[in-house]
Design a protein around this motif. Structure first.
Motif, short mmCIF file in Angstrom:
data_model
loop_
_atom_site.label_atom_id
_atom_site.label_comp_id
_atom_site.label_asym_id
_atom_site.label_seq_id
_atom_site.Cartn_x
_atom_site.Cartn_y
_atom_site.Cartn_z
N ALA A 25 0.87 -1.14 -0.07
CA ALA A 25 0.09 -0.09 -0.07
C ALA A 25 0.97 1.39 0.12
O ALA A 25 0.39 2.13 -0.44
CB ALA A 25 -1.09 -0.14 1.20
N LEU A 26 2.04 1.19 0.40
CA LEU A 26 3.05 2.33 0.60
C LEU A 26 3.97 2.25 -0.71
O LEU A 26 5.01 3.00 -0.86
CB LEU A 26 3.81 2.35 1.78
CG LEU A 26 2.94 2.20 3.16
CD1 LEU A 26 3.95 2.28 4.35
CD2 LEU A 26 2.04 3.41 3.22
N GLY A 27 3.80 1.34 -1.61
CA GLY A 27 4.76 1.02 -2.86
C GLY A 27 4.70 2.44 -3.82
O GLY A 27 5.89 2.56 -4.37
N SER A 28 3.81 3.18 -3.72
CA SER A 28 3.94 4.26 -4.65
C SER A 28 4.62 5.64 -4.05
O SER A 28 4.74 6.60 -4.79
CB SER A 28 2.33 4.65 -5.06
OG SER A 28 1.73 5.11 -3.90
N LEU A 29 4.85 5.32 -2.82
CA LEU A 29 5.63 6.66 -1.95
C LEU A 29 7.16 6.39 -2.11
O LEU A 29 7.78 5.48 -2.42
CB LEU A 29 5.00 6.58 -0.55
CG LEU A 29 3.81 6.71 -0.15
CD1 LEU A 29 3.53 6.33 1.25
CD2 LEU A 29 3.11 7.97 -0.50
N SER A 30 7.71 7.72 -1.81
CA SER A 30 9.15 7.56 -1.82
C SER A 30 9.54 6.77 -0.57
O SER A 30 8.84 6.69 0.32
CB SER A 30 9.80 9.04 -1.71
OG SER A 30 9.53 9.54 -0.41
#
Ligand SMILES: [Zn+2]
Length: 62
Positions: A33-38
């Motif tokens: 779920a946090l894969g799109s974040l830096s």
């Protein structure tokens, strides 16, 4: 082969945050779920449950 993972789930409808031990087949690719974040942003959210839930809540409403 199964791997034991801690599964965390947030429901913005019920506003319930729950965790459970789950068994995931080794061949299954999990969605981060946090894969799109830096990297920095992901680390920041993982350190704070409040920020993490706020982020997931926002994501769920889109
Ligand atoms: Zn719910």
């Amino acid at each position: 082969m199964f791997e034991q993972c801690v599964g965390l789930a947030w429901c913005s409808g019920c506003r319930i945050y729950s965790g459970a031990m789950v068994h995931v087949p080794r061949t299954r690719v999990l969605v981060d779920a946090l894969g799109s974040l830096s990297e920095d942003e992901a680390v920041r959210l993982r350190r704070s449950e409040v920020k993490l839930v706020a982020h997931l809540d926002h994501q769920d409403r889109r």
